[in-house]
Design a protein around this motif. Structure first.
Motif, PDB file in Angstrom:
ATOM      1  N   ILE A  57       0.856  -1.180   0.000  1.00  0.00           N
ATOM      2  CA  ILE A  57       0.000   0.000   0.000  1.00  0.00           C
ATOM      3  C   ILE A  57       0.894   1.233   0.000  1.00  0.00           C
ATOM      4  N   SER A  58       0.507   2.253  -0.748  1.00  0.00           N
ATOM      5  CA  SER A  58       1.268   3.501  -0.776  1.00  0.00           C
ATOM      6  C   SER A  58       0.529   4.546   0.049  1.00  0.00           C
ATOM      7  N   ILE A  59       1.295   5.353   0.791  1.00  0.00           N
ATOM      8  CA  ILE A  59       0.690   6.296   1.733  1.00  0.00           C
ATOM      9  C   ILE A  59       1.319   7.680   1.592  1.00  0.00           C
ATOM     10  N   GLY A  60       0.458   8.682   1.434  1.00  0.00           N
ATOM     11  CA  GLY A  60       0.886  10.070   1.426  1.00  0.00           C
ATOM     12  C   GLY A  60       0.495  10.734   2.729  1.00  0.00           C
ATOM     13  N   ILE A  61       1.368  11.584   3.243  1.00  0.00           N
ATOM     14  CA  ILE A  61       1.154  12.223   4.540  1.00  0.00           C
ATOM     15  C   ILE A  61       1.323  13.725   4.381  1.00  0.00           C
ATOM     16  N   SER A  62       0.346  14.485   4.875  1.00  0.00           N
ATOM     17  CA  SER A  62       0.479  15.934   4.843  1.00  0.00           C
ATOM     18  C   SER A  62      -0.517  16.552   5.827  1.00  0.00           C
ATOM     19  N   TYR A  63      -0.674  17.875   5.726  1.00  0.00           N
ATOM     20  CA  TYR A  63      -1.574  18.575   6.641  1.00  0.00           C
ATOM     21  C   TYR A  63      -2.918  18.881   5.988  1.00  0.00           C
ATOM     22  N   ASN A  64      -3.119  18.445   4.729  1.00  0.00           N
ATOM     23  CA  ASN A  64      -4.443  18.552   4.113  1.00  0.00           C
ATOM     24  C   ASN A  64      -4.641  17.453   3.081  1.00  0.00           C
ATOM     25  N   LYS A  65      -5.882  17.327   2.598  1.00  0.00           N
ATOM     26  CA  LYS A  65      -6.248  16.211   1.728  1.00  0.00           C
ATOM     27  C   LYS A  65      -5.573  16.288   0.364  1.00  0.00           C
ATOM     28  N   PHE A  66      -5.537  17.477  -0.229  1.00  0.00           N
ATOM     29  CA  PHE A  66      -4.953  17.634  -1.554  1.00  0.00           C
ATOM     30  C   PHE A  66      -3.494  17.173  -1.563  1.00  0.00           C
ATOM     31  N   LEU A  67      -2.719  17.625  -0.591  1.00  0.00           N
ATOM     32  CA  LEU A  67      -1.295  17.293  -0.562  1.00  0.00           C
ATOM     33  C   LEU A  67      -1.062  15.834  -0.180  1.00  0.00           C
ATOM     34  N   ALA A  68      -1.902  15.293   0.696  1.00  0.00           N
ATOM     35  CA  ALA A  68      -1.758  13.887   1.078  1.00  0.00           C
ATOM     36  C   ALA A  68      -1.999  12.973  -0.117  1.00  0.00           C
ATOM     37  N   LYS A  69      -3.025  13.294  -0.915  1.00  0.00           N
ATOM     38  CA  LYS A  69      -3.310  12.472  -2.102  1.00  0.00           C
ATOM     39  C   LYS A  69      -2.194  12.603  -3.128  1.00  0.00           C
ATOM     40  N   LEU A  70      -1.675  13.802  -3.293  1.00  0.00           N
ATOM     41  CA  LEU A  70      -0.554  14.013  -4.214  1.00  0.00           C
ATOM     42  C   LEU A  70       0.652  13.201  -3.761  1.00  0.00           C
ATOM     43  N   ALA A  71       0.888  13.167  -2.453  1.00  0.00           N
ATOM     44  CA  ALA A  71       2.054  12.470  -1.906  1.00  0.00           C
ATOM     45  C   ALA A  71       1.954  10.957  -2.052  1.00  0.00           C
ATOM     46  N   SER A  72       0.739  10.406  -1.994  1.00  0.00           N
ATOM     47  CA  SER A  72       0.593   8.944  -2.051  1.00  0.00           C
ATOM     48  C   SER A  72       0.996   8.379  -3.409  1.00  0.00           C
ATOM     49  N   ASP A  73       0.955   9.220  -4.427  1.00  0.00           N
ATOM     50  CA  ASP A  73       1.303   8.786  -5.778  1.00  0.00           C
ATOM     51  C   ASP A  73       2.794   8.984  -6.077  1.00  0.00           C
ATOM     52  N   TRP A  74       3.521   9.539  -5.112  1.00  0.00           N
ATOM     53  CA  TRP A  74       4.895   9.982  -5.347  1.00  0.00           C
ATOM     54  C   TRP A  74       5.872   8.830  -5.560  1.00  0.00           C
ATOM     55  N   ASN A  75       5.799   7.850  -4.662  1.00  0.00           N
ATOM     56  CA  ASN A  75       6.777   6.750  -4.690  1.00  0.00           C
ATOM     57  C   ASN A  75       6.127   5.399  -4.937  1.00  0.00           C
ATOM     58  N   LYS A  76       5.044   5.382  -5.690  1.00  0.00           N
ATOM     59  CA  LYS A  76       4.368   4.114  -5.960  1.00  0.00           C
ATOM     60  C   LYS A  76       5.263   3.186  -6.778  1.00  0.00           C
ATOM     61  N   PRO A  77       5.158   1.867  -6.539  1.00  0.00           N
ATOM     62  CA  PRO A  77       4.349   1.209  -5.507  1.00  0.00           C
ATOM     63  C   PRO A  77       5.084   1.111  -4.165  1.00  0.00           C
TER      64      PRO A  77
END
Length: 348
Positions: free
Chosen positions: A136-156
């Motif tokens: 599972i890939s996980i993005g972490i941030s202080y809001n939804k837009f950035l968290a979703k952007l981050a989850s796609d960063w280092n997939k898989p």
């Protein structure tokens, strides 16, 4: 206190489940979806993506790109079973969960037992791999837009953190198509006047956003500056149950859209049966590439939680629609509920 938002996204979920259940498929280009020439790709393994195959692509095109691929029919019952196990793990992390689909969700862990997002993400990844066997890939941030952007960063199988001090520099090189809220038509309009990256858009005055993007302009202005105040919305309201998805590629292909409606109808039916409730108003919602929202409803003269009843209405509604432009989001909602009556049988 600054919020800690996670966006979790299973890696090539349907294809990964197929590879999990059939070890002979490991490392192979696996394409999951309709197997007929009129079918579409639901998802595909990372090995298949190297050939240019992607979700929502017609199967006949996928076969041309990857004739030696392994084409597998969708097994939704199995994906639901695996998804439930994953979401059970997520609910041990926090109760503040917003499911987006069978394989992704937002989590707000601000008030959870975890001291930071990395600790929570590592816990989730360990549990999901150990107990389910998937990554599972996980993005972490202080809001939804950035968290979703981050989850796609280092997939898989990745983890990425985006903090406030990274904004806006980390966003500037991105193509504007990566900005949540900008559809295909808006991207094309901006491209036509020489705006291709977030940097190009960032430099424009606020008035420009309103002129070119209308009422959504100020949201985009804030978003590329790291501002997104949307809450993680927990599904607690029993007045309606629904599913919707923003499509990876805008389309007006009714066969493709019906496949989504079929999947949603099955998910909602299973949920209503689990909750022992029935509804009689079925609503199909769709949003076009120009962000025009449309809803069409039909109220039955009986209550139901049956998949066939729900899908039949969805099919009727969509087939009666004259779709004049591509659709970027589609969804189904069932409402007007009553508790299911259960008849107790006697021996005599």
């Amino acid at each position: 206190m600054e919020r800690i938002i996670l966006h979790v996204d299973m890696d090539a979920f349907f294809a990964s489940v197929e590879q999990l259940d059939n070890k002979a498929l490991k490392g192979k280009p696996v394409i999951v979806g309709g197997v007929s020439e009129r079918g579409v790709v639901s998802t595909c393994s990372y090995e298949a993506r190297k050939y240019g195959i992607h979700s929502a692509m017609p199967i006949f095109m996928a076969r041309k790109l990857c004739p030696h691929g392994i084409y597998v029919r969708t097994r939704m019952f199995r994906y639901k079973e695996v998804s439930r196990k994953v979401f059970d793990i997520l609910r041990e992390v926090t109760e503040v969960i917003e499911p987006l689909s069978i394989d992704e969700a937002y989590l707000d862990i601000t008030n959870s037992r975890f001291k930071n997002g990395i600790e929570a993400a590592k816990y989730i990844k360990f549990r999901v791999f150990k107990e389910v066997g998937l990554t599972i890939s996980i993005g972490i941030s202080y809001n939804k837009f950035l968290a979703k952007l981050a989850s796609d960063w280092n997939k898989p199988n990745g983890i990425k953190v985006i903090t406030k001090d990274m904004i806006p520099s980390i966003l500037l090189p991105f193509p504007i198509s990566k900005i949540y809220g900008l559809g295909k038509k808006s991207v094309e309009r901006l491209n036509n006047i020489g705006i291709f990256t977030v940097k190009d858009l960032y430099d424009m005055p606020k008035e420009f956003y309103i002129e070119y993007l209308g009422k959504y302009g100020l949201e985009i202005y804030d978003r590329i500056r790291g501002i997104d105040n949307r809450e993680v919305e927990v599904e607690r309201d029993r007045k309606s149950y629904g599913r919707e998805r923003t499509l990876k590629s805008d389309t007006n292909d009714k066969d493709e859209l019906l496949q989504y409606l079929m999947d949603f109808s099955r998910e909602i039916s299973e949920q209503l049966i689990r909750l022992n409730i029935e509804g009689k108003t079925i609503t199909v919602k769709y949003k076009t590439e120009s962000f025009q929202s449309h809803t069409r409803s039909k109220t039955l003269n009986f209550y139901t939680n049956n998949f066939n009843d729900i899908y039949r209405v969805c099919e009727e509604i969509l087939n009666n629609e004259e779709i004049k432009e591509n659709i970027r989001l589609i969804g189904v909602t069932v409402s007007s509920f009553k508790e299911s009556s259960i008849e107790q049988l006697t021996l005599f």
